[in-house]
Design a protein around this motif. Sequence first.
Motif, PDB file in Angstrom:
ATOM      1  N   ILE A  53      90.614  34.539 105.640  1.00  0.00           N
ATOM      2  CA  ILE A  53      90.781  35.666 104.622  1.00  0.00           C
ATOM      3  C   ILE A  53      91.493  35.318 103.321  1.00  0.00           C
ATOM      4  CG2 ILE A  53      90.952  38.196 104.294  1.00  0.00           C
ATOM      5  CD1 ILE A  53      90.415  38.724 107.167  1.00  0.00           C
ATOM      6  N   PRO A  54      92.637  35.060 103.210  1.00  0.00           N
ATOM      7  CA  PRO A  54      93.164  34.534 101.807  1.00  0.00           C
ATOM      8  C   PRO A  54      92.652  33.400 101.143  1.00  0.00           C
ATOM      9  CG  PRO A  54      94.900  35.012 103.391  1.00  0.00           C
ATOM     10  CD  PRO A  54      93.409  35.005 104.179  1.00  0.00           C
ATOM     11  N   TYR A  55      92.056  32.476 101.867  1.00  0.00           N
ATOM     12  CA  TYR A  55      91.351  31.208 101.377  1.00  0.00           C
ATOM     13  C   TYR A  55      90.050  31.650 100.973  1.00  0.00           C
ATOM     14  CZ  TYR A  55      94.765  28.005 103.452  1.00  0.00           C
ATOM     15  OH  TYR A  55      96.240  27.577 103.821  1.00  0.00           O
ATOM     16  N   VAL A  56      89.318  32.444 101.662  1.00  0.00           N
ATOM     17  CA  VAL A  56      88.097  32.866 101.124  1.00  0.00           C
ATOM     18  C   VAL A  56      88.176  33.846  99.689  1.00  0.00           C
ATOM     19  CG1 VAL A  56      86.010  34.405 101.391  1.00  0.00           C
ATOM     20  CG2 VAL A  56      86.837  32.809 103.339  1.00  0.00           C
ATOM     21  N   THR A  57      89.271  34.391  99.810  1.00  0.00           N
ATOM     22  CA  THR A  57      89.425  35.448  98.477  1.00  0.00           C
ATOM     23  C   THR A  57      90.194  34.625  97.536  1.00  0.00           C
ATOM     24  OG1 THR A  57      90.259  37.186 100.049  1.00  0.00           O
ATOM     25  CG2 THR A  57      91.007  37.388  97.664  1.00  0.00           C
ATOM     26  N   ALA A  58      90.826  33.384  97.759  1.00  0.00           N
ATOM     27  CA  ALA A  58      91.047  32.673  96.593  1.00  0.00           C
ATOM     28  C   ALA A  58      90.004  31.985  96.097  1.00  0.00           C
ATOM     29  CB  ALA A  58      92.346  31.709  97.051  1.00  0.00           C
ATOM     30  N   ALA A  59      88.886  31.261  97.041  1.00  0.00           N
ATOM     31  CA  ALA A  59      88.014  30.650  96.364  1.00  0.00           C
ATOM     32  C   ALA A  59      86.954  31.634  95.586  1.00  0.00           C
ATOM     33  CB  ALA A  59      87.035  30.368  97.554  1.00  0.00           C
ATOM     34  N   LEU A  60      86.682  32.843  96.284  1.00  0.00           N
ATOM     35  CA  LEU A  60      86.010  33.932  95.265  1.00  0.00           C
ATOM     36  C   LEU A  60      86.770  34.036  93.846  1.00  0.00           C
ATOM     37  CD1 LEU A  60      84.999  36.483  97.910  1.00  0.00           C
ATOM     38  CD2 LEU A  60      83.666  34.850  96.574  1.00  0.00           C
ATOM     39  N   LEU A  61      87.923  34.240  93.823  1.00  0.00           N
ATOM     40  CA  LEU A  61      88.659  34.590  92.686  1.00  0.00           C
ATOM     41  C   LEU A  61      88.497  33.185  91.804  1.00  0.00           C
ATOM     42  CD1 LEU A  61      92.143  36.270  93.311  1.00  0.00           C
ATOM     43  CD2 LEU A  61      90.445  36.981  91.993  1.00  0.00           C
ATOM     44  N   PHE A  62      88.685  32.237  92.406  1.00  0.00           N
ATOM     45  CA  PHE A  62      88.379  30.882  91.640  1.00  0.00           C
ATOM     46  C   PHE A  62      87.136  30.502  90.994  1.00  0.00           C
ATOM     47  CE2 PHE A  62      88.427  26.369  90.586  1.00  0.00           C
ATOM     48  CZ  PHE A  62      89.814  26.086  89.806  1.00  0.00           C
ATOM     49  N   GLY A  63      86.205  30.899  91.801  1.00  0.00           N
ATOM     50  CA  GLY A  63      84.807  30.921  91.294  1.00  0.00           C
ATOM     51  C   GLY A  63      84.676  31.792  90.223  1.00  0.00           C
ATOM     52  N   LEU A  64      85.076  33.033  90.323  1.00  0.00           N
ATOM     53  CA  LEU A  64      84.794  34.177  89.283  1.00  0.00           C
ATOM     54  C   LEU A  64      85.444  33.662  88.004  1.00  0.00           C
ATOM     55  CD1 LEU A  64      83.816  37.039  88.753  1.00  0.00           C
ATOM     56  CD2 LEU A  64      85.997  37.750  89.267  1.00  0.00           C
ATOM     57  N   TYR A 123      83.431  30.786  86.561  1.00  0.00           N
ATOM     58  CA  TYR A 123      82.095  31.337  85.833  1.00  0.00           C
ATOM     59  C   TYR A 123      82.701  32.163  84.532  1.00  0.00           C
ATOM     60  CZ  TYR A 123      78.391  34.631  84.790  1.00  0.00           C
ATOM     61  OH  TYR A 123      77.122  35.225  84.505  1.00  0.00           O
ATOM     62  N   GLY A 124      83.699  32.551  84.510  1.00  0.00           N
ATOM     63  CA  GLY A 124      84.160  33.226  83.145  1.00  0.00           C
ATOM     64  C   GLY A 124      84.667  32.263  82.083  1.00  0.00           C
ATOM     65  N   VAL A 125      85.091  31.204  82.637  1.00  0.00           N
ATOM     66  CA  VAL A 125      85.530  30.076  81.533  1.00  0.00           C
ATOM     67  C   VAL A 125      84.191  29.362  80.945  1.00  0.00           C
ATOM     68  CG1 VAL A 125      86.420  27.847  81.279  1.00  0.00           C
ATOM     69  CG2 VAL A 125      87.617  29.377  82.341  1.00  0.00           C
ATOM     70  N   LEU A 126      83.258  29.322  81.824  1.00  0.00           N
ATOM     71  CA  LEU A 126      82.044  28.461  81.566  1.00  0.00           C
ATOM     72  C   LEU A 126      81.219  29.617  80.743  1.00  0.00           C
ATOM     73  CD1 LEU A 126      81.293  26.552  84.564  1.00  0.00           C
ATOM     74  CD2 LEU A 126      82.187  25.727  82.365  1.00  0.00           C
ATOM     75  N   ARG A 127      80.901  30.963  80.943  1.00  0.00           N
ATOM     76  CA  ARG A 127      80.074  31.569  80.381  1.00  0.00           C
ATOM     77  C   ARG A 127      80.469  32.487  79.106  1.00  0.00           C
ATOM     78  NH1 ARG A 127      75.042  31.391  80.212  1.00  0.00           N
ATOM     79  NH2 ARG A 127      74.237  33.646  80.254  1.00  0.00           N
ATOM     80  N   ARG A 128      81.787  32.789  79.108  1.00  0.00           N
ATOM     81  CA  ARG A 128      82.379  33.885  78.122  1.00  0.00           C
ATOM     82  C   ARG A 128      82.333  33.031  76.880  1.00  0.00           C
ATOM     83  NH1 ARG A 128      81.175  38.561  79.925  1.00  0.00           N
ATOM     84  NH2 ARG A 128      81.949  38.738  81.980  1.00  0.00           N
ATOM     85  N   ARG A 129      82.209  33.785  75.954  1.00  0.00           N
ATOM     86  CA  ARG A 129      82.135  33.274  74.407  1.00  0.00           C
ATOM     87  C   ARG A 129      83.468  33.870  73.649  1.00  0.00           C
ATOM     88  NH1 ARG A 129      75.890  34.151  73.335  1.00  0.00           N
ATOM     89  NH2 ARG A 129      75.473  32.156  74.375  1.00  0.00           N
ATOM     90  N   LEU A 171      90.665  33.118  78.181  1.00  0.00           N
ATOM     91  CA  LEU A 171      92.214  33.423  78.672  1.00  0.00           C
ATOM     92  C   LEU A 171      92.376  33.844  79.922  1.00  0.00           C
ATOM     93  CD1 LEU A 171      94.105  33.451  75.363  1.00  0.00           C
ATOM     94  CD2 LEU A 171      93.901  31.520  77.021  1.00  0.00           C
ATOM     95  N   MET A 172      91.608  35.260  80.019  1.00  0.00           N
ATOM     96  CA  MET A 172      91.696  35.895  81.501  1.00  0.00           C
ATOM     97  C   MET A 172      91.144  35.300  82.345  1.00  0.00           C
ATOM     98  SD  MET A 172      91.072  39.679  79.678  1.00  0.00           S
ATOM     99  CE  MET A 172      90.601  40.400  81.300  1.00  0.00           C
ATOM    100  N   ALA A 173      89.878  34.693  82.376  1.00  0.00           N
ATOM    101  CA  ALA A 173      89.557  33.832  83.438  1.00  0.00           C
ATOM    102  C   ALA A 173      90.203  32.662  83.747  1.00  0.00           C
ATOM    103  CB  ALA A 173      87.899  33.202  82.803  1.00  0.00           C
ATOM    104  N   VAL A 174      90.949  31.955  82.934  1.00  0.00           N
ATOM    105  CA  VAL A 174      92.097  31.101  83.298  1.00  0.00           C
ATOM    106  C   VAL A 174      93.132  31.595  84.287  1.00  0.00           C
ATOM    107  CG1 VAL A 174      93.714  29.450  82.386  1.00  0.00           C
ATOM    108  CG2 VAL A 174      91.417  29.431  81.501  1.00  0.00           C
ATOM    109  N   GLU A 175      93.381  32.602  83.646  1.00  0.00           N
ATOM    110  CA  GLU A 175      94.591  33.550  84.629  1.00  0.00           C
ATOM    111  C   GLU A 175      94.037  33.854  86.014  1.00  0.00           C
ATOM    112  OE1 GLU A 175      97.698  34.216  84.002  1.00  0.00           O
ATOM    113  OE2 GLU A 175      97.519  32.958  82.180  1.00  0.00           O
ATOM    114  N   LEU A 176      92.819  34.078  86.053  1.00  0.00           N
ATOM    115  CA  LEU A 176      91.999  34.422  87.416  1.00  0.00           C
ATOM    116  C   LEU A 176      92.360  32.987  88.268  1.00  0.00           C
ATOM    117  CD1 LEU A 176      89.061  36.465  86.982  1.00  0.00           C
ATOM    118  CD2 LEU A 176      90.995  36.696  88.545  1.00  0.00           C
TER     119      LEU A 176
END
Length: 134
Positions: free
Chosen positions: A5-16, A19-25, A31-36
Motif C-alpha cells: 500500500i505505501p509503495y503504490v501510494t508513493a508510485a501514484l504520488l511520484f507519477g502525479l 505529470y505536474g512537472v511535465l505539464r504545468r507552465r 515547484l509544488m510538483a517537485v515537492e510531491l
Amino acid sequence: MRPVIPYVTAALLFGLGAYGVLRRRNAVLVLMAVELMLNAVNLILVTADTTVRAALPHSGQVFALFVIVLAAAEIGVGLAIVLQLYRLRASVAVDEVPLTEPPAGAPVAVGTAAADRPEASTTGHPGAPGGEVR
C-alpha cells in the motif's frame, strides 16, 4: 504491515508529480510538483526502513530527513528565482523563459515588463549610471 500500500501510494504520488512537472507552465506549480515527487521518495524510504531489516537501524528515516532538508533548501532557492523572474518579466510562465542569452548588442524584447517600466530605462532615472532627470 503490508508494504504494498505505501509503495503504490508513493508510485501514484511520484507519477502525479512527474505529470505536474511535465505539464504545468506556472513555475510555482512546477515547484509544488517537485515537492510531491520528493515526498513520494520519503514515503518509499520510510517504508523500506520499516519493512527491510538493514544493518544500520533507522537509515531510511535518516535519509528521509536529509531529503526534507534538501527540499526546504530547494524551495527557498526556487521561490527566490521565481520572484526574480516575476520582477523581470511580470509572469512566471515557464514557457516564456529564454534559455539562451541574447547576442551582444541585441535590443531588449518589447513585450517584457522590464522594458515597459520607466524606472528600468537608463535615461531619465536619477539612480541609473549616466541618467539625468528630464
